[in-house]
Design a protein around this motif. Structure first.
Motif, PDB file in Angstrom:
ATOM      1  N   VAL A  43       0.965  -1.202  -0.040  1.00  0.00           N
ATOM      2  CA  VAL A  43      -0.180  -0.312  -0.409  1.00  0.00           C
ATOM      3  C   VAL A  43       1.118   0.965   0.159  1.00  0.00           C
ATOM      4  N   SER A  44       1.249   2.208  -1.186  1.00  0.00           N
ATOM      5  CA  SER A  44       1.601   3.295  -1.898  1.00  0.00           C
ATOM      6  C   SER A  44       1.284   4.134  -0.213  1.00  0.00           C
ATOM      7  N   ALA A  45       0.598   4.675   0.139  1.00  0.00           N
ATOM      8  CA  ALA A  45       0.160   5.152   1.695  1.00  0.00           C
ATOM      9  C   ALA A  45       1.099   4.820   2.795  1.00  0.00           C
ATOM     10  N   ILE A  46       1.372   3.926   3.116  1.00  0.00           N
ATOM     11  CA  ILE A  46       1.761   3.214   4.141  1.00  0.00           C
ATOM     12  C   ILE A  46       3.060   2.910   3.781  1.00  0.00           C
ATOM     13  N   ASP A  47       3.687   2.242   2.732  1.00  0.00           N
ATOM     14  CA  ASP A  47       5.135   1.870   2.192  1.00  0.00           C
ATOM     15  C   ASP A  47       5.835   3.011   1.842  1.00  0.00           C
ATOM     16  N   GLY A  48       5.307   4.124   1.496  1.00  0.00           N
ATOM     17  CA  GLY A  48       5.977   5.208   0.785  1.00  0.00           C
ATOM     18  C   GLY A  48       6.585   6.583   2.147  1.00  0.00           C
ATOM     19  N   LEU A  49       5.107   6.557   3.040  1.00  0.00           N
ATOM     20  CA  LEU A  49       5.170   7.831   3.753  1.00  0.00           C
ATOM     21  C   LEU A  49       5.326   7.498   4.935  1.00  0.00           C
ATOM     22  N   ASN A  50       4.905   6.413   5.541  1.00  0.00           N
ATOM     23  CA  ASN A  50       4.312   6.057   6.847  1.00  0.00           C
ATOM     24  C   ASN A  50       5.098   4.173   6.977  1.00  0.00           C
ATOM     25  N   THR A  51       5.695   4.123   7.185  1.00  0.00           N
ATOM     26  CA  THR A  51       6.449   3.319   6.843  1.00  0.00           C
ATOM     27  C   THR A  51       6.305   1.808   8.033  1.00  0.00           C
ATOM     28  N   LEU A  52       5.590   0.507   8.232  1.00  0.00           N
ATOM     29  CA  LEU A  52       5.990  -0.757   8.411  1.00  0.00           C
ATOM     30  C   LEU A  52       7.054  -0.937   8.720  1.00  0.00           C
ATOM     31  N   THR A  53       7.774  -1.257   9.860  1.00  0.00           N
ATOM     32  CA  THR A  53       8.773  -1.959  10.278  1.00  0.00           C
ATOM     33  C   THR A  53       8.190  -3.465  10.913  1.00  0.00           C
ATOM     34  N   ARG A  54       9.245  -4.561  11.121  1.00  0.00           N
ATOM     35  CA  ARG A  54       9.260  -5.681  12.113  1.00  0.00           C
ATOM     36  C   ARG A  54       9.393  -5.621  13.238  1.00  0.00           C
ATOM     37  N   GLY A  55       8.396  -5.547  14.822  1.00  0.00           N
ATOM     38  CA  GLY A  55       8.465  -5.327  15.967  1.00  0.00           C
ATOM     39  C   GLY A  55       7.832  -3.972  16.239  1.00  0.00           C
ATOM     40  N   GLN A  56       6.947  -3.694  15.070  1.00  0.00           N
ATOM     41  CA  GLN A  56       6.235  -2.516  15.655  1.00  0.00           C
ATOM     42  C   GLN A  56       5.120  -2.452  15.862  1.00  0.00           C
ATOM     43  N   LYS A  57       4.009  -1.904  16.516  1.00  0.00           N
ATOM     44  CA  LYS A  57       3.382  -1.294  16.463  1.00  0.00           C
ATOM     45  C   LYS A  57       2.211  -0.672  15.820  1.00  0.00           C
ATOM     46  N   LEU A  58       1.414  -0.646  14.994  1.00  0.00           N
ATOM     47  CA  LEU A  58       0.783   1.073  14.494  1.00  0.00           C
ATOM     48  C   LEU A  58      -0.355   0.551  14.117  1.00  0.00           C
ATOM     49  N   PRO A  59      -1.456   1.436  14.862  1.00  0.00           N
ATOM     50  CA  PRO A  59      -2.876   1.043  14.547  1.00  0.00           C
ATOM     51  C   PRO A  59      -2.921   2.103  13.380  1.00  0.00           C
ATOM     52  N   ILE A  60      -4.742   1.382  12.798  1.00  0.00           N
ATOM     53  CA  ILE A  60      -5.339   2.020  12.263  1.00  0.00           C
ATOM     54  C   ILE A  60      -6.444   2.814  12.680  1.00  0.00           C
ATOM     55  N   PHE A  61      -6.902   3.597  12.718  1.00  0.00           N
ATOM     56  CA  PHE A  61      -7.669   5.133  13.504  1.00  0.00           C
ATOM     57  C   PHE A  61      -8.463   4.963  12.170  1.00  0.00           C
ATOM     58  N   SER A  62     -10.056   4.482  12.481  1.00  0.00           N
ATOM     59  CA  SER A  62     -10.603   4.609  11.816  1.00  0.00           C
ATOM     60  C   SER A  62     -12.046   5.072  12.091  1.00  0.00           C
ATOM     61  N   GLY A  63     -12.849   4.860  11.518  1.00  0.00           N
ATOM     62  CA  GLY A  63     -14.413   6.737  11.431  1.00  0.00           C
ATOM     63  C   GLY A  63     -15.516   4.755  11.250  1.00  0.00           C
ATOM     64  N   ALA A  64     -16.438   4.956  11.333  1.00  0.00           N
ATOM     65  CA  ALA A  64     -17.873   3.347  11.112  1.00  0.00           C
ATOM     66  C   ALA A  64     -17.738   4.129  10.322  1.00  0.00           C
ATOM     67  N   GLY A  65     -17.607   3.028   9.353  1.00  0.00           N
ATOM     68  CA  GLY A  65     -18.494   2.729   7.614  1.00  0.00           C
ATOM     69  C   GLY A  65     -17.354   3.531   7.207  1.00  0.00           C
ATOM     70  N   LEU A  66     -15.673   3.152   7.516  1.00  0.00           N
ATOM     71  CA  LEU A  66     -14.623   3.442   6.871  1.00  0.00           C
ATOM     72  C   LEU A  66     -14.424   1.821   6.921  1.00  0.00           C
ATOM     73  N   PRO A  67     -13.396   1.770   5.449  1.00  0.00           N
ATOM     74  CA  PRO A  67     -12.815   0.186   5.044  1.00  0.00           C
ATOM     75  C   PRO A  67     -11.437   0.144   5.710  1.00  0.00           C
ATOM     76  N   ALA A  68     -11.214  -0.135   7.799  1.00  0.00           N
ATOM     77  CA  ALA A  68     -10.410   0.100   8.141  1.00  0.00           C
ATOM     78  C   ALA A  68     -10.181  -2.133   7.265  1.00  0.00           C
ATOM     79  N   ASN A  69     -10.825  -2.543   7.963  1.00  0.00           N
ATOM     80  CA  ASN A  69     -11.121  -3.868   7.432  1.00  0.00           C
ATOM     81  C   ASN A  69     -10.832  -4.576   6.697  1.00  0.00           C
TER      82      ASN A  69
END
Lengths: 598, 479
Positions: B142-168
């Protein structure tokens, strides 16, 4: 844990970290007790009738009503002596590396280990002779602890007498290096001095005299050192919502601040952040002494998933270690990240005790506890003689910086408000700035410093320092007003001179206040470099004003090549900054004279 | 599964001395030798066995929370049996591919898990001195994550969603696409997903099942399911069971485990319910004062351990009530996790998927995971540049709303056009799996029409290497 004074009771109630016990004789408030068959460490926090209420520093799962409680009859103490530097402790001063060797990668309960390495032999060189009369705090001798710290072994506070034995050579921490005949004390007779001493963490160590802070603590962070300095021996707070860079600022201070010893208390924060410090500090050098940073640092890591009550204790363990090095005559910086987690620990314990809650559920004594803690900072004359042959006194200081994590970034909450009342410097982190990736995100309109060091700066840095910083601050304030107008009616409504203010204020923000904590060179800035950078920008501003008076269009000024030179001043090495920036200033004047301005 | 069998040699104590049933709590009187946090079995008048946990104990009585709810309990005939042990989960490598309930019982019709170990579900804190700093790049596609908010191994990263948004949807996409890109793009290391559904609907649960099956990821996945109509109290167990399984797979079987917890908002609601029932002093918005510590005891169970090849990475989904990021649930979460991915209702309305708002999003461990030898040397600079230009573009939109686009300079209009393309092409990639190199190339492509003087965040040598000037469509109106 058996001894003459110990007594045994039994558990009658368990509610999370709070345990009730009865049957303990002669128990005093703040005595340390061992809970249950696992021997968990706890501290008595309330006595009612026959019942002692104990806060337990480890998880109480599986502990049963009826299990024994043993009183150690000792308060919670810190172990002080050579070997503290470079160590990593939990909130109860248990050495985490030793615990890992003992019980593996996860922290298990009921494990204890000596805080200081027991087998190292330290070279002790005495500086008193047999028969000499010594007072509290007098230096008996010293141990070379690190490249920069000569660890002074002092007569414990409250004791005085004649030296009857003093030894020279290599000793383990627990071995006796001196004996003092305690004058007038016929019960104890004499006191044996080892390299280790103990001090109850909740009691401030005594000082001879408290002094007024008289100079800034130089931190290497430009916005702090120029606009909102903190005092050597003062206190500061950094409140900010998540993602505003509290921890990065605290780490920068721990790395580059001008202190002999740094105590970093990671209080209820992320484990991975402590790891970053642990992995990085041994590889970094103190820019002033050239020694590895780890050699001046003591880390206390009580991460957010470690027991809550130990979080409460970690702050006190940290400041006691800080005071100990202060008493040797050093300047110590204590960083606490984050005091809000400490406040929450207080709140949780208070809730379990069913105390009447104050504001937002915090106990009513929150303000008093915060004040007590911050007031343990200070610049002081230490107890005892200097330890140098010329006599006189030692002075030392403890400076305290506390991070605050206000819920929702809202500064009106009790932790921020109560901390503001006692701290001398206030660095307000701003969500909006961090969103713009302006770091450090210290807001220059909300932050303040109550210390006035104008005289020091004028004498030590440059005579026009005060004017220069005042003028820069005024420009930044003016920018805020002008931006409001732009928001309402657009940039076209401004006069050229006002737009020039915007241009230069932007320059101040981007090329001076912004500082990258990760850039090889920019992360640390000396006062001298900061001064020349500021001077160059203000020179540019003065030239611009003259040019505009001569009706030169602003666009032409903004297109000058020298603007890019100013933007790159940050990247200049500290040792070349003065020469290069002076050359840039010459170019500024030259560029303007080429435009036809004198 | 949670242990229901008492430890051998322990006398099982059974009581019929219930004095109160209140919400999810029961009070048992005249007890002896009860341990704090001990697991109890409650035998209903109908003979059904439920599990509970001791929340508070003194010499006369104890307070027990009943995991599957207190409906049907009475004071006279209900029996309570103390097991003498804390909550444990039976774990084994054979959990992979299985669907379990919060207590570890099969929900897929398969056999019980044959345990290799039985572990305390609360776990133990990782000693901070044995952690290693997360620094390996995880490619989510996912470009928005890989490019600008990169995830690394051992990290804890939440997705802040709202009701009806496609977090799942985003979480499922990441779970099926996530990989660690090693040397020459090879994917070799053993990977596993532990998925904890906390109070999610049947629709959501079956969506995840389908996704895992469709991506052939099921045989490396363990699912712990607590549905919306399961007792709320059980939700306090679900993430702990999942993390216990994850730690076991990671640190004993040396897997790289991605844990997905959804939806933590449901977890926090349960926490509040219990706190209210036990008459605790409420903190902000009625949530208990210890919610920070409680959440930390879950989130901090991510990380890497020195000399251990396994890792636990957490992707936590939560719904911000009323899209309010200052609500205690996202607020406390943000203070513990290493950044956050924020979904935007605005982008969602524009039909952009995934609707990641990159401005308030952040990955604190990004710097350690990107750059030369990991992704590409231009990664940091290009990310800063995209971020800066997009932020400027968003500010300009506000200005345009007041003074109109005609009042803007040429460069301002270029920035505006960039912001639009960035949202549509870079963020709005749809359900595609993009390699990080493609993400970075796309970034340069988007910067093509921008004059070099606007690219202040990128050093000259990178501009020379990657920047290819493109025809400027922003100003001739054809874009």
């Amino acid at each position: 844990m058996s001894g003459m004074n110990s007594s045994t009771g039994e558990i009658i109630r368990i509610a999370g970290p709070v345990v009730g016990a009865r049957g303990l004789e002669a128990i005093r408030l703040f005595d340390v007790v061992h809970i249950g068959e696992m021997g968990l460490i706890g501290e008595v926090i309330r006595l009612t009738g026959n019942t002692a209420i104990i806060q337990v520093y480890e998880d109480t799962s599986g502990v049963r009503v009826g299990e024994p409680v043993q009183n150690t009859s000792l308060p919670l103490v810190a172990h002080l002596g050579p070997g503290l530097l470079g160590m990593v402790y939990d909130g109860l001063q248990r050495p985490l590396k030793t615990l890992a060797d003992m019980s593996g990668d996860f922290i298990h309960r009921g494990v204890s280990a000596s805080p200081l390495p027991e087998d190292i032999r330290w070279k002790f060189t005495p500086c008193v002779q047999i028969g000499e009369y010594v007072n509290s705090g007098d230096v008996l001798g010293s141990v070379p602890e690190s490249q920069t710290i000569d660890h002074r072994i002092m007569v414990p506070p409250g004791q005085r007498g004649r030296v009857i034995e003093i030894r020279d050579g290599n000793f383990k921490p627990s071995e006796v290096v001196a004996s003092i005949d305690l004058e007038g004390d016929h019960i104890n007779g004499h006191q044996e001095i080892t390299l280790i001493s103990r001090w109850p963490v909740r009691r401030p160590r005594p000082v001879q005299t408290r002094l007024t802070p008289n100079r800034p603590l130089i931190t290497g962070t430009r916005i702090i050192d120029t606009l909102f300095p903190m005092a050597k021996g003062g206190s500061a707070i950094i409140p900010g919502g998540f993602g505003t860079g509290k921890t990065v600022v605290e780490h920068s201070l721990a790395r580059w601040a001008e202190a002999d010893v740094v105590v970093y208390v990671g209080c209820g924060e992320r484990g991975n952040e402590m790891t970053e410090v642990l992995e990085e500090f041994p590889t970094l050098e103190d820019p002033r002494s050239g020694a590895p940073l780890m050699e001046r640092t003591v880390l206390i890591a009580n991460t957010s998933n470690m027991p809550v009550a130990a979080r409460e204790a970690s702050i006190y363990t940290g400041i006691t270690i800080a005071e100990y090095y202060r008493d040797m005559g050093y300047d110590v910086l204590l960083l606490a990240d984050s005091t809000s987690r400490w406040g929450e620990a207080l709140r949780e314990i208070s809730g379990r005790l069913e105390e009447m809650p104050g504001e937002e559920g915090y106990p009513a004594y929150l303000a008093a506890r915060l004040a007590e803690f911050y007031e343990r900072s200070g610049r002081i004359i230490c107890l005892g003689k200097s330890g140098e042959s010329n006599g006189g006194h030692r002075t030392g200081s403890v400076s305290v910086v506390g991070a605050v994590s206000p819920p929702g970034g809202d500064f009106s909450e009790p932790m921020t408000q109560n901390s503001m009342r006692v701290a001398g410097t206030f660095w307000a982190l701003d969500y909006d700035l961090s969103r713009r990736r302006h770091f450090p995100a210290i807001n220059w309109t909300r932050s303040y410093s109550l210390y006035n060091f104008n005289e020091w700066y004028s004498g030590q840095v440059a005579s026009d320092w005060v004017e220069l910083t005042a003028e820069a601050m005024a420009l930044l304030q003016r920018e805020v007003e002008l931006l409001e107008i732009v928001q309402l009616v657009g940039p076209d409504a401004l006069a050229e001179a006002e737009r020039a203010v915007l241009v230069v204020a932007r320059m101040l923000r981007e090329d001076f206040l912004q500082q990258s904590a990760y850039h090889e060179v920019d992360r640390f800035c000396t006062l001298e470099k900061a001064y020349w950078m500021l001077r160059a920008i203000m020179t540019f501003y003065h030239c611009t004003q003259t040019a505009l008076e001569a009706d030169l269009p602003l666009v032409e000024i903004m297109n000058l090549a020298v603007v890019a030179d100013i933007a790159r001043m940050k990247e200049l090495r500290v040792d070349e900054a003065k020469t290069t920036i002076n050359a840039i200033m010459d170019r500024v004047r030259l560029s303007f004279s080429e435009l036809g301005v004198d | 599964m949670l242990k229901t069998i008492p430890i051998p040699n322990m006398v099982t104590k059974e009581y019929r001395t219930l004095s109160q049933v209140k919400g999810p709590l029961i009070f048992v009187d005249r007890i002896a030798d009860v341990a704090y946090n001990e697991i109890v079995e409650i035998i209903t008048p109908d003979g059904e066995v439920r599990l509970g946990q001791v929340l508070e104990v003194d010499i006369q009585r104890c307070m027990v929370r009943v995991f599957v709810g207190t409906a049907g309990l009475d004071l006279d005939n209900t029996r309570v049996r103390f097991t003498g042990d804390v909550a444990r989960l039976d774990v084994a490598l054979s959990m992979l591919g299985r669907m379990l309930d919060s207590s570890g019982r099969p929900m897929d019709g398969g056999p019980f898990i044959i345990p290799e170990a039985s572990l305390d579900i609360n776990g133990f804190p990782i000693n901070p001195s044995v952690r290693t700093h997360p620094s390996e790049f995880i490619q989510t596609g996912v470009s928005a994550i890989d490019g600008l908010n990169t995830l690394t191994r051992g990290q804890k990263l939440p997705i802040f969603s709202g009701a009806g948004l496609p977090a799942n949807e985003l979480a499922a996409q990441i779970a099926s696409q996530a990989r660690v890109v090693g040397e020459k793009g090879k994917i070799s290391e053993p990977f596993a997903v532990v998925f904890a559904a906390i109070g999610i609907t049947h629709r959501e649960a079956s969506y995840f099942m389908e996704q895992f099956k469709a991506s052939y990821a099921m045989d490396r996945t363990v699912l712990f399911i607590n549905r919306a109509d399961d007792p709320t109290i059980e939700r306090l167990i679900t993430p702990r069971a999942a993390l216990t399984a994850a730690e076991y797979l990671a640190f004993t079987h040396h897997r790289h485990v991605l844990v997905i917890l959804t939806d933590m908002t449901n977890y926090c609601e349960s926490l509040r319910e219990i706190a209210a029932a036990s008459e605790e002093v409420p903190g902000r918005r009625g949530y208990p004062g210890y919610m920070y510590s409680d959440l930390a005891s879950l989130y901090e169970r991510a990380g890497r351990i020195r000399d251990n090849p396994g890792s636990v990475t957490q992707l936590v989904i939560l719904t911000m009530p009323d899209d309010d990021i200052t609500h205690p649930i996202p607020d406390l979460t943000g203070y513990i996790t290493e950044g956050q991915i924020v979904l935007s209702r605005d982008l969602h309305r524009k039909g952009i998927y995934p609707p990641v708002d990159v401005l308030p999003s952040l990955s604190r461990l990004m710097n350690a995971g990107i750059g030369k030898g990991k992704t590409r040397p231009d990664h940091r600079s290009i990310a800063d540049q995209l971020y800066a230009l997009y932020a400027e573009g968003r500010d300009l939109r506000r200005l345009v709303a007041i003074i109109g686009e005609t009042a803007l300079s040429d460069n301002d209009r270029r920035v505006l056009a960039f912001a639009r393309r960035f949202e549509e092409k870079f963020v709005g990639q749809g359900m595609t799996d993009r390699d990080v190199k493609d993400t970075l190339d796309l970034a340069w492509d988007l910067l093509g029409p921008m004059p070099v003087e606007l690219l202040k965040r990128v050093p000259q040598e990178l501009i020379d290497k990657y920047h290819s000037a493109k025809p400027d469509q922003a100003l001739d109106g054809s874009d």
